[in-house]
Write a protein that holds these residues in place. Structure first.
Motif, short mmCIF file in Angstrom:
data_model
loop_
_atom_site.label_atom_id
_atom_site.label_comp_id
_atom_site.label_asym_id
_atom_site.label_seq_id
_atom_site.Cartn_x
_atom_site.Cartn_y
_atom_site.Cartn_z
N GLU A 109 8.68 -6.45 -4.89
CA GLU A 109 9.33 -5.45 -5.72
C GLU A 109 8.37 -4.26 -5.94
OE1 GLU A 109 6.99 -8.27 -8.12
OE2 GLU A 109 8.61 -8.51 -6.65
N PRO A 110 8.91 -3.06 -6.23
CA PRO A 110 8.07 -1.89 -6.47
C PRO A 110 7.04 -2.16 -7.58
CG PRO A 110 10.35 -1.23 -6.23
CD PRO A 110 10.35 -2.72 -6.29
N VAL A 111 5.83 -1.64 -7.40
CA VAL A 111 4.77 -1.87 -8.38
C VAL A 111 4.87 -0.80 -9.47
CG1 VAL A 111 2.29 -2.06 -8.74
CG2 VAL A 111 3.30 -2.82 -6.58
N THR A 112 5.09 -1.26 -10.69
CA THR A 112 5.28 -0.36 -11.82
C THR A 112 4.15 -0.53 -12.83
OG1 THR A 112 6.55 -2.03 -13.04
CG2 THR A 112 7.78 -0.57 -11.55
N GLN B 91 3.05 -5.05 -1.13
CA GLN B 91 4.13 -5.19 -0.16
C GLN B 91 5.15 -4.08 -0.31
OE1 GLN B 91 5.62 -9.25 0.76
NE2 GLN B 91 4.57 -9.85 -1.13
N SER B 92 4.96 -3.25 -1.34
CA SER B 92 5.88 -2.15 -1.60
C SER B 92 5.10 -0.98 -2.18
CB SER B 92 6.98 -2.59 -2.58
OG SER B 92 6.38 -3.02 -3.80
N LYS B 93 5.80 0.08 -2.50
CA LYS B 93 5.14 1.28 -3.01
C LYS B 93 4.73 1.12 -4.47
CE LYS B 93 7.45 4.57 0.10
NZ LYS B 93 8.30 5.78 0.17
N MET B 94 3.66 1.83 -4.82
CA MET B 94 3.20 1.89 -6.20
C MET B 94 3.45 3.31 -6.71
SD MET B 94 -0.67 1.30 -7.76
CE MET B 94 -0.60 -0.49 -7.62
N ASN B 95 4.18 3.44 -7.81
CA ASN B 95 4.49 4.79 -8.28
C ASN B 95 3.29 5.45 -8.95
OD1 ASN B 95 4.42 4.06 -11.12
ND2 ASN B 95 6.49 3.25 -10.94
N PHE C 259 2.70 6.55 -11.95
CA PHE C 259 2.30 6.06 -13.27
C PHE C 259 1.54 4.74 -13.16
CE2 PHE C 259 6.16 8.62 -13.85
CZ PHE C 259 5.65 9.60 -14.70
N ALA C 260 1.95 3.92 -12.21
CA ALA C 260 1.25 2.65 -11.99
C ALA C 260 -0.17 2.91 -11.47
CB ALA C 260 2.03 1.78 -11.00
N LYS C 261 -0.31 3.88 -10.57
CA LYS C 261 -1.64 4.23 -10.05
C LYS C 261 -2.54 4.72 -11.17
CE LYS C 261 -0.09 5.48 -5.38
NZ LYS C 261 0.08 6.60 -4.40
N LYS C 262 -1.97 5.50 -12.07
CA LYS C 262 -2.74 6.02 -13.20
C LYS C 262 -3.17 4.88 -14.11
CE LYS C 262 -2.58 9.63 -16.75
NZ LYS C 262 -1.76 10.69 -17.38
N GLU C 263 -2.33 3.86 -14.22
CA GLU C 263 -2.64 2.72 -15.08
C GLU C 263 -3.86 1.95 -14.56
OE1 GLU C 263 -1.94 0.34 -18.48
OE2 GLU C 263 -1.03 2.25 -17.86
#
Length: 235
Positions: free
Chosen positions: A106-109, A134-138, A140-144
């Motif tokens: 699932e998308p990384v949030t 396995q999926s994209k990281m948005n 905001f998640a990268k900032k976290e």
């Protein structure tokens, strides 16, 4: 000065492709009667273990020599992601550890990153964390990720299906220590900006976990290049 002929590759639909656009025969044409999912995890986990060993972490020979059939016997066709995790100490300082976490499809949030943060925050001596996605990281998640007290790296699972350092044309790579770099710079009256560079996003740099300012010694000894030594500074 000569430029490094780095092996550039990416993943497309889970199958590595080199810069000439052709698919890697070592995966695409390997006969396998098992499931694709278990094989992907096997390849990615094996490359992660090899990468950690090359970075100076304690990785057992038993882990590195695990065959695909043995992996499937131990982890199954649909591996439990938590069981796939790797946590190993640094050879030069066993008090420092690195953890590899395989994320779900699932998308990384932000929520999923915070869940990982909560799980690993109590790990004693953790100074590095690698998330295999396995999926994209948005965004905001990268900032976290910046809220972690340790260094956090991310790799797409497709980027770990092949160990790029095992390519037949790969030169010998040595990472200079702080003292070795200082000696090199002093002997040749150099500054960092005078050394040809490699960017932090380069696949070789990411594999070795190098940081800005570090210098790599690159030795070529195969045709058609012949034998010569060059250096690259990470920027």
């Amino acid at each position: 000065m000569e430029e490094v002929m780095a092996v550039e590759w990416s993943s497309e639909n889970g199958v590595p492709t080199f810069d000439d656009g052709t698919h890697s025969h070592c995966i695409a044409k390997t006969e396998d009667k098992g499931g694709v999912e278990s094989k992907r995890f096997y390849l990615a986990r094996t490359t992660a273990l090899e990468m950690l060993r090359d970075r100076g972490y304690q990785v057992s020979d038993a882990e590195l020599s695990l065959s695909l059939s043995e992996f499937r016997s131990g982890f199954g066709e649909k591996p439990d992601l938590e069981r796939l995790r790797i946590c190993v100490p640094l050879c030069s300082n066993p008090m420092k550890k690195i953890l590899v976490v395989f994320m779900g499809s699932e998308p990384v949030t932000v929520k999923s990153v915070r869940a990982i943060h909560s799980q690993v925050s109590s790990t004693v001596g953790l100074h590095g964390l690698i998330l295999v996605l396995q999926s994209k990281m948005n965004h905001f998640a990268k900032k976290e990720l910046t809220t972690f007290s340790c260094t956090v790296e991310t790799f797409q699972i497709g980027d770990l299906l092949v160990n790029i350092t095992k390519h037949t044309g790969q030169p010998k790579i040595e990472i200079l220590t702080k003292e070795e770099k200082e000696k090199l710079m002093s002997e040749h009256s150099l500054e960092d900006k005078q050394i040809p560079f490699l960017k932090e996003k380069d696949s070789f740099v990411r594999y070795h976990g190098l940081k800005k300012g570090q210098v790599a010694k690159i030795t070529y000894s195969k045709e058609p290049v012949g034998y010569f030594v060059t250096y690259r500074c990470i920027v």
